[in-house]
Design a protein around this motif. Structure first.
Motif, mmCIF file in Angstrom:
data_model
loop_
_atom_site.group_PDB
_atom_site.id
_atom_site.type_symbol
_atom_site.label_atom_id
_atom_site.label_comp_id
_atom_site.label_asym_id
_atom_site.label_seq_id
_atom_site.Cartn_x
_atom_site.Cartn_y
_atom_site.Cartn_z
ATOM 1 N N UNK A 129 28.960 44.275 50.695
ATOM 2 C CA UNK A 129 30.001 43.345 51.143
ATOM 3 C C UNK A 129 29.910 42.022 50.402
ATOM 4 N N UNK A 130 28.688 41.527 50.228
ATOM 5 C CA UNK A 130 28.504 40.284 49.469
ATOM 6 C C UNK A 130 29.036 40.439 48.053
ATOM 7 N N UNK A 131 28.756 41.599 47.454
ATOM 8 C CA UNK A 131 29.240 41.849 46.103
ATOM 9 C C UNK A 131 30.759 41.891 46.043
ATOM 10 N N UNK A 132 31.387 42.511 47.039
ATOM 11 C CA UNK A 132 32.846 42.571 47.075
ATOM 12 C C UNK A 132 33.458 41.187 47.243
ATOM 13 N N UNK A 165 35.337 35.425 33.275
ATOM 14 C CA UNK A 165 34.463 35.410 34.447
ATOM 15 C C UNK A 165 34.421 36.781 35.121
ATOM 16 N N UNK A 166 35.535 37.491 35.100
ATOM 17 C CA UNK A 166 35.556 38.834 35.691
ATOM 18 C C UNK A 166 34.663 39.787 34.901
ATOM 19 N N UNK A 167 34.709 39.682 33.580
ATOM 20 C CA UNK A 167 33.836 40.498 32.746
ATOM 21 C C UNK A 167 32.373 40.152 32.988
ATOM 22 N N UNK A 168 32.060 38.855 33.005
ATOM 23 C CA UNK A 168 30.674 38.437 33.213
ATOM 24 C C UNK A 168 30.159 38.924 34.559
ATOM 25 N N UNK A 169 30.984 38.816 35.601
ATOM 26 C CA UNK A 169 30.557 39.283 36.916
ATOM 27 C C UNK A 169 30.205 40.759 36.881
ATOM 28 N N UNK A 170 31.048 41.582 36.252
ATOM 29 C CA UNK A 170 30.788 43.021 36.204
ATOM 30 C C UNK A 170 29.522 43.318 35.403
ATOM 31 N N UNK A 216 36.756 46.129 36.211
ATOM 32 C CA UNK A 216 37.320 44.795 36.385
ATOM 33 C C UNK A 216 38.822 44.795 36.628
ATOM 34 N N UNK A 217 39.488 45.920 36.330
ATOM 35 C CA UNK A 217 40.935 45.963 36.454
ATOM 36 C C UNK A 217 41.653 45.311 35.286
ATOM 37 N N UNK A 218 40.910 45.027 34.217
ATOM 38 C CA UNK A 218 41.496 44.421 33.026
ATOM 39 C C UNK A 218 41.774 45.491 31.967
ATOM 40 N N UNK A 219 42.598 45.147 31.000
ATOM 41 C CA UNK A 219 42.897 46.092 29.925
ATOM 42 C C UNK A 219 41.713 46.197 28.973
ATOM 43 N N UNK A 220 41.657 47.291 28.250
ATOM 44 C CA UNK A 220 40.596 47.501 27.267
ATOM 45 C C UNK A 220 40.638 46.404 26.200
ATOM 46 N N UNK A 230 26.857 31.274 33.618
ATOM 47 C CA UNK A 230 28.223 31.057 33.127
ATOM 48 C C UNK A 230 29.264 31.236 34.215
ATOM 49 N N UNK A 231 28.920 32.025 35.246
ATOM 50 C CA UNK A 231 29.904 32.306 36.293
ATOM 51 C C UNK A 231 30.351 31.039 37.007
#
Length: 216
Positions: free
Chosen positions: A122-125, A139-144, A173-177, A211-212
């Motif tokens: 849950x904390x991770x979500x 930031x989304x990439x770094x988090x993953x 991450x839900x981002x494009x390649x 960096x986050x």
């Protein structure tokens, strides 16, 4: 991570049930499938993902050896909306869901460990949601990367090897390649990571995690 005692208790319980092997890409559980069994992961890794309205696969969870799933669906008797797929070749033991629930109720230490893992998840979500809502692609990439390094990373002489590809990170991450590739190239140029055939090397997890705060 499970304590050794809990790991042994859980392993001993599932040893009574049959082994089954799935090759990479095979689906263990499909959406809306009636849940009759719980899977105990002996070897390999399994991903849980949804498919967006645009047709993209978005990974919501990942499991490593000693995990047993999908417990939330079994305990709450709710429909399953996700695909559970072998991310590598995997070996599992399969036990009836009702028997697993009885086992967990009879073993307080296993129940407590399960609850602890739920809270960690849950904390991770919540952190992921913060970066989805207030962050940027970097930031989304770094988090993953940080999340995967802590959960699945293998220590090497260079740092921590994360056994993921850029395609995997796009799905998580839900981002494009293409977006992931651009952000990854910048991290490589800045000296935080290196890409190898076996995965991505994070030279220093703590430095990357720092960096986050600045990128959120």
């Amino acid at each position: 991570m499970m304590s050794k005692d809990v790991q042994q208790t859980v392993g001993d319980f599932f040893e009574d049930y049959p082994l089954r092997r799935f090759e990479k890409g095979e689906v263990l559980i499909r959406p809306e499938e009636r849940l009759e069994n719980i899977f105990y992961l002996v070897e390999g890794s399994v991903i849980e993902y949804d498919i967006s309205s645009a047709g993209n696969e978005v990974i919501v969870n990942a499991f490593k050896p000693d995990a047993f799933f999908p417990m939330s669906i079994a305990i709450n008797n709710t429909p399953n909306y996700y695909h559970f797929e072998a991310a590598t070749s995997v070996t599992v033991r399969i036990a009836p869901a009702e028997r697993v629930i009885e086992f967990v109720k009879e073993q307080p230490e296993v129940l407590f460990d399960l609850l602890a893992r739920v809270y960690r998840g849950t904390d991770g979500l919540q952190r992921r949601m913060a970066h989805l809502m207030g962050g940027n692609a970097r930031s989304r990439l770094i988090f993953e990367l940080v999340n995967a390094a802590y959960r699945f990373g293998e220590h090497t002489s260079d740092g921590t090897l994360v056994p993921l590809t850029e395609n995997d990170l796009a799905r998580r991450s839900g981002l494009s390649r293409e977006t992931i590739s651009r952000a990854m190239n910048k991290l490589k140029t800045e000296g935080y990571v290196a890409v190898q055939p076996t995965g991505i090397v994070v030279f220093d997890i703590a430095n990357l995690e720092d960096l986050l705060g600045s990128d959120l």
